[in-house]
Design a protein around this motif. Structure first.
Motif, PDB file in Angstrom:
ATOM      1  N   ASN A   2      -3.497  19.073  -0.188  1.00  0.00           N
ATOM      2  CA  ASN A   2      -3.344  20.476   0.178  1.00  0.00           C
ATOM      3  C   ASN A   2      -3.001  21.256  -1.079  1.00  0.00           C
ATOM      4  O   ASN A   2      -2.207  20.784  -1.904  1.00  0.00           O
ATOM      5  CB  ASN A   2      -2.226  20.667   1.194  1.00  0.00           C
ATOM      6  CG  ASN A   2      -2.561  20.107   2.554  1.00  0.00           C
ATOM      7  OD1 ASN A   2      -3.725  19.886   2.880  1.00  0.00           O
ATOM      8  ND2 ASN A   2      -1.563  19.860   3.352  1.00  0.00           N
ATOM      9  N   THR A   9      -3.395  28.586   1.999  1.00  0.00           N
ATOM     10  CA  THR A   9      -3.280  27.132   1.995  1.00  0.00           C
ATOM     11  C   THR A   9      -4.697  26.578   2.080  1.00  0.00           C
ATOM     12  O   THR A   9      -5.482  27.015   2.918  1.00  0.00           O
ATOM     13  CB  THR A   9      -2.450  26.627   3.197  1.00  0.00           C
ATOM     14  OG1 THR A   9      -1.157  27.216   3.146  1.00  0.00           O
ATOM     15  CG2 THR A   9      -2.327  25.113   3.174  1.00  0.00           C
ATOM     16  N   LEU A  10      -5.010  25.644   1.203  1.00  0.00           N
ATOM     17  CA  LEU A  10      -6.308  24.969   1.230  1.00  0.00           C
ATOM     18  C   LEU A  10      -6.064  23.538   1.687  1.00  0.00           C
ATOM     19  O   LEU A  10      -5.223  22.846   1.122  1.00  0.00           O
ATOM     20  CB  LEU A  10      -6.960  24.970  -0.154  1.00  0.00           C
ATOM     21  CG  LEU A  10      -7.068  26.312  -0.888  1.00  0.00           C
ATOM     22  CD1 LEU A  10      -7.822  26.141  -2.196  1.00  0.00           C
ATOM     23  CD2 LEU A  10      -7.720  27.358  -0.035  1.00  0.00           C
ATOM     24  N   LYS A  11      -6.799  23.143   2.737  1.00  0.00           N
ATOM     25  CA  LYS A  11      -6.645  21.811   3.323  1.00  0.00           C
ATOM     26  C   LYS A  11      -8.011  21.154   3.421  1.00  0.00           C
ATOM     27  O   LYS A  11      -9.021  21.835   3.612  1.00  0.00           O
ATOM     28  CB  LYS A  11      -6.083  21.904   4.744  1.00  0.00           C
ATOM     29  CG  LYS A  11      -4.758  22.576   4.867  1.00  0.00           C
ATOM     30  CD  LYS A  11      -4.368  22.688   6.343  1.00  0.00           C
ATOM     31  CE  LYS A  11      -3.070  23.463   6.504  1.00  0.00           C
ATOM     32  NZ  LYS A  11      -2.697  23.585   7.907  1.00  0.00           N
ATOM     33  N   PRO A  12      -8.057  19.814   3.364  1.00  0.00           N
ATOM     34  CA  PRO A  12      -9.356  19.139   3.517  1.00  0.00           C
ATOM     35  C   PRO A  12     -10.043  19.568   4.816  1.00  0.00           C
ATOM     36  O   PRO A  12      -9.430  19.578   5.891  1.00  0.00           O
ATOM     37  CB  PRO A  12      -8.987  17.657   3.556  1.00  0.00           C
ATOM     38  CG  PRO A  12      -7.711  17.582   2.774  1.00  0.00           C
ATOM     39  CD  PRO A  12      -6.973  18.858   3.109  1.00  0.00           C
ATOM     40  N   THR A  60     -15.533  17.551  -2.708  1.00  0.00           N
ATOM     41  CA  THR A  60     -14.414  17.894  -1.838  1.00  0.00           C
ATOM     42  C   THR A  60     -14.672  19.247  -1.206  1.00  0.00           C
ATOM     43  O   THR A  60     -15.030  20.200  -1.902  1.00  0.00           O
ATOM     44  CB  THR A  60     -13.097  17.941  -2.648  1.00  0.00           C
ATOM     45  OG1 THR A  60     -12.884  16.656  -3.231  1.00  0.00           O
ATOM     46  CG2 THR A  60     -11.917  18.304  -1.774  1.00  0.00           C
ATOM     47  N   LEU A  62     -12.671  22.050   1.058  1.00  0.00           N
ATOM     48  CA  LEU A  62     -11.362  22.465   1.548  1.00  0.00           C
ATOM     49  C   LEU A  62     -11.518  23.689   2.437  1.00  0.00           C
ATOM     50  O   LEU A  62     -12.273  24.613   2.107  1.00  0.00           O
ATOM     51  CB  LEU A  62     -10.433  22.804   0.374  1.00  0.00           C
ATOM     52  CG  LEU A  62     -10.164  21.685  -0.622  1.00  0.00           C
ATOM     53  CD1 LEU A  62      -9.391  22.209  -1.824  1.00  0.00           C
ATOM     54  CD2 LEU A  62      -9.415  20.547   0.045  1.00  0.00           C
ATOM     55  N   HIS A  71      -8.126  29.968   9.731  1.00  0.00           N
ATOM     56  CA  HIS A  71      -9.234  29.457   8.916  1.00  0.00           C
ATOM     57  C   HIS A  71     -10.184  30.612   8.617  1.00  0.00           C
ATOM     58  O   HIS A  71     -10.747  31.208   9.526  1.00  0.00           O
ATOM     59  CB  HIS A  71      -9.940  28.343   9.693  1.00  0.00           C
ATOM     60  CG  HIS A  71     -11.045  27.681   8.961  1.00  0.00           C
ATOM     61  ND1 HIS A  71     -12.029  26.981   9.625  1.00  0.00           N
ATOM     62  CD2 HIS A  71     -11.370  27.584   7.650  1.00  0.00           C
ATOM     63  CE1 HIS A  71     -12.882  26.487   8.751  1.00  0.00           C
ATOM     64  NE2 HIS A  71     -12.506  26.842   7.541  1.00  0.00           N
ATOM     65  N   ASN A  74     -14.418  28.219   3.553  1.00  0.00           N
ATOM     66  CA  ASN A  74     -14.337  26.931   2.870  1.00  0.00           C
ATOM     67  C   ASN A  74     -14.633  27.110   1.395  1.00  0.00           C
ATOM     68  O   ASN A  74     -15.367  28.023   1.003  1.00  0.00           O
ATOM     69  CB  ASN A  74     -15.356  25.936   3.438  1.00  0.00           C
ATOM     70  CG  ASN A  74     -15.031  25.482   4.835  1.00  0.00           C
ATOM     71  OD1 ASN A  74     -13.920  25.669   5.326  1.00  0.00           O
ATOM     72  ND2 ASN A  74     -16.004  24.877   5.486  1.00  0.00           N
ATOM     73  N   LYS A  76     -15.760  24.485  -1.951  1.00  0.00           N
ATOM     74  CA  LYS A  76     -16.240  23.140  -2.265  1.00  0.00           C
ATOM     75  C   LYS A  76     -16.256  22.972  -3.775  1.00  0.00           C
ATOM     76  O   LYS A  76     -16.589  23.900  -4.517  1.00  0.00           O
ATOM     77  CB  LYS A  76     -17.654  22.972  -1.694  1.00  0.00           C
ATOM     78  CG  LYS A  76     -18.339  21.678  -2.041  1.00  0.00           C
ATOM     79  CD  LYS A  76     -19.723  21.604  -1.428  1.00  0.00           C
ATOM     80  CE  LYS A  76     -20.781  22.333  -2.171  1.00  0.00           C
ATOM     81  NZ  LYS A  76     -21.169  21.823  -3.470  1.00  0.00           N
ATOM     82  N   VAL A 111      -8.235  26.131  -6.828  1.00  0.00           N
ATOM     83  CA  VAL A 111      -9.076  24.960  -7.084  1.00  0.00           C
ATOM     84  C   VAL A 111      -9.249  24.752  -8.587  1.00  0.00           C
ATOM     85  O   VAL A 111      -9.134  23.624  -9.095  1.00  0.00           O
ATOM     86  CB  VAL A 111     -10.437  25.088  -6.369  1.00  0.00           C
ATOM     87  CG1 VAL A 111     -11.439  24.066  -6.893  1.00  0.00           C
ATOM     88  CG2 VAL A 111     -10.251  24.936  -4.870  1.00  0.00           C
ATOM     89  N   HIS A 114      -6.093  23.365 -10.035  1.00  0.00           N
ATOM     90  CA  HIS A 114      -5.962  21.965  -9.632  1.00  0.00           C
ATOM     91  C   HIS A 114      -6.845  21.063 -10.507  1.00  0.00           C
ATOM     92  O   HIS A 114      -6.394  20.034 -11.019  1.00  0.00           O
ATOM     93  CB  HIS A 114      -6.331  21.800  -8.156  1.00  0.00           C
ATOM     94  CG  HIS A 114      -6.540  20.384  -7.746  1.00  0.00           C
ATOM     95  ND1 HIS A 114      -5.503  19.491  -7.571  1.00  0.00           N
ATOM     96  CD2 HIS A 114      -7.680  19.685  -7.509  1.00  0.00           C
ATOM     97  CE1 HIS A 114      -5.995  18.313  -7.234  1.00  0.00           C
ATOM     98  NE2 HIS A 114      -7.310  18.399  -7.191  1.00  0.00           N
TER      99      HIS A 114
END
Length: 183
Positions: A2, A9-12, A60, A62, A71, A74, A76, A111, A114
């Motif tokens: 996350n 918040t970014l989640k899978p 990935t 997210l 939501h 997304n 990627k 992202v 990260h």
């Protein structure tokens, strides 16, 4: 994994996130105007599940969550090119109510940070014909690598395809990217 930002918040992204609202985004001509999905048939839950199952190893996806909307889209990245230490990034903000609030910039910043902080890459890249995306990442310090004139057919127009990137050494510091203005 996350990723937490000031507002997002970014989640899978997982199968249980494939809601009717998500499927509606995939068929919305405004959301998909600059996407390869534009003009395709309406996406079913089974189509989305199949797409998720086909995601390449090392890629990935997210889900992007904003407190007031849930939501909203997304993002990627990958697969990571370990030889050239680079990764492609793509984003879709499907929830129209969340547009023009800087969420795309924050998600891309999260992202990117990260990927840079984990040492996975020293360069992030993207290609687009979408002027809003190009303006957004340019505002985050990305540089235009090249433009291919009249490269993609969008609707009935051939539009330029712009390749952009950000090198780790050119990236803004974390302090500068925590709160991203969007005009």
């Amino acid at each position: 994994m996350n990723l937490l930002g000031p507002r997002l918040t970014l989640k899978p992204f997982a199968e249980d996130m494939i809601s009717q609202r998500y499927l509606d985004w995939l068929s919305d001509p405004d959301v998909n105007f600059y996407s390869r999905r534009l003009g395709q048939r309406k996406q079913s839950r089974e189509d989305a599940i199949e797409w998720l199952a086909r995601i390449a190893d090392g890629t990935t996806v997210l889900a992007i969550f904003a407190p007031e909307f849930g939501h909203i889209g997304n993002i990627k990245f990958g697969p990571i090119d370990s030889v050239n230490q680079s990764s492609d990034i793509a984003i879709m903000i499907g929830e129209r109510k969340s547009w023009n609030r800087g969420y795309g910039a924050e998600a891309i910043s999260l992202v990117t940070r990260h990927l840079f902080d984990t040492g996975s890459v020293s360069r992030v890249e993207a290609g687009s014909a979408n002027p809003a995306f190009i303006k957004l990442v340019h505002g985050l310090g990305w540089k235009i690598d090249r433009i291919e004139p009249k490269r993609v057919l969008i609707g009935d127009q051939l539009l330029d395809w712009t390749y952009l990137s950000l090198e780790k050494i050119d990236a803004p510091s974390a302090e500068k990217t925590d709160c991203i203005p969007y005009d």
